[in-house]
Design a protein around this motif. Sequence first.
Motif, PDB file in Angstrom:
ATOM      1  N   LYS A   1      -4.825   1.889  -3.866  1.00 31.74           N
ATOM      2  CA  LYS A   1      -4.593   1.366  -5.074  1.00 31.74           C
ATOM      3  C   LYS A   1      -2.794   1.404  -5.196  1.00 31.74           C
ATOM      4  N   LEU A   2      -2.355   0.400  -4.419  1.00 31.99           N
ATOM      5  CA  LEU A   2      -0.985   0.581  -4.463  1.00 31.99           C
ATOM      6  C   LEU A   2      -0.232  -0.276  -5.554  1.00 31.99           C
ATOM      7  N   ASP A   3       0.602   0.262  -6.390  1.00 28.71           N
ATOM      8  CA  ASP A   3       1.441  -0.547  -7.283  1.00 28.71           C
ATOM      9  C   ASP A   3       2.608  -1.102  -6.306  1.00 28.71           C
ATOM     10  N   LEU A   4       2.149  -2.389  -6.232  1.00 32.80           N
ATOM     11  CA  LEU A   4       3.156  -3.073  -5.031  1.00 32.80           C
ATOM     12  C   LEU A   4       4.275  -3.313  -5.618  1.00 32.80           C
ATOM     13  N   ALA A   5       4.547  -3.609  -7.096  1.00 34.92           N
ATOM     14  CA  ALA A   5       5.939  -3.930  -7.696  1.00 34.92           C
ATOM     15  C   ALA A   5       6.863  -2.669  -7.369  1.00 34.92           C
ATOM     16  N   ALA A   6       6.252  -1.510  -7.814  1.00 27.69           N
ATOM     17  CA  ALA A   6       7.137  -0.423  -7.704  1.00 27.69           C
ATOM     18  C   ALA A   6       7.300   0.089  -6.149  1.00 27.69           C
ATOM     19  N   PHE A   7       6.393  -0.268  -5.253  1.00 29.20           N
ATOM     20  CA  PHE A   7       6.456   0.357  -3.886  1.00 29.20           C
ATOM     21  C   PHE A   7       7.603  -0.495  -3.416  1.00 29.20           C
ATOM     22  N   ILE A   8       7.753  -1.763  -3.508  1.00 31.80           N
ATOM     23  CA  ILE A   8       8.605  -2.742  -2.845  1.00 31.80           C
ATOM     24  C   ILE A   8       9.954  -2.327  -3.686  1.00 31.80           C
ATOM     25  N   HIS A   9       9.941  -2.257  -4.957  1.00 30.27           N
ATOM     26  CA  HIS A   9      11.278  -1.741  -5.638  1.00 30.27           C
ATOM     27  C   HIS A   9      12.094  -0.650  -5.220  1.00 30.27           C
TER      28      HIS A   9
END
Length: 186
Positions: free
Chosen positions: A10-18
């Motif tokens: 359940k990866l918070d992709l926006a935060a992960f990339i940011h």
Amino acid sequence: MKPRAFAPEKLDLAAFIHDGASLEGEWPAASLERLADSAAPEAPAKDWPAVRWSLLGETRQPKGGKAQAWLRVTADAQVSLTCQRCLKPVEEQLDVERWIRFVDTEAEAAALDADSDDDVLALPRHLDARELIEDELLLALPLVPRHEVCPEPLPQAVGDEPAADEEAERPNPFAALAALKRGGSA
């Protein structure tokens, strides 16, 4: 500030990339059910080595444009599939390395994907990295798995051409025709 913890399921992709974050790990091959379904019956996925994977988030700033969100996906797996020649298990090494660009909307993704060599997807709120990695491994499977040289001779079907030694014993019909043409007997 303490770095955020990210869960691949359940990866918070926006935060992960940011954050420019990275994750890596291993999963039992049998836990990737769709990939495990491709296994040769004699070599089930529970006997395969673990699937190794990694994710890296990156923000790219092109000149004169808005920031772009990118995710690097790598995975490698060793799978046993059914050889389409001899029907015995054949081991295949799958290596995936892909950059995926994420944009805000499905419409933007569709427009950019049509004009780009890169993979472009709409940015989801949460991403199941296990599912994404399994999709990439499934796409890396060979269309027709087969050995370079099968471990056993292939069985000959009834009605197939005879072996070379059997052909040598059979008279050549054109030899008889040549003898008639020369005026001799067959």
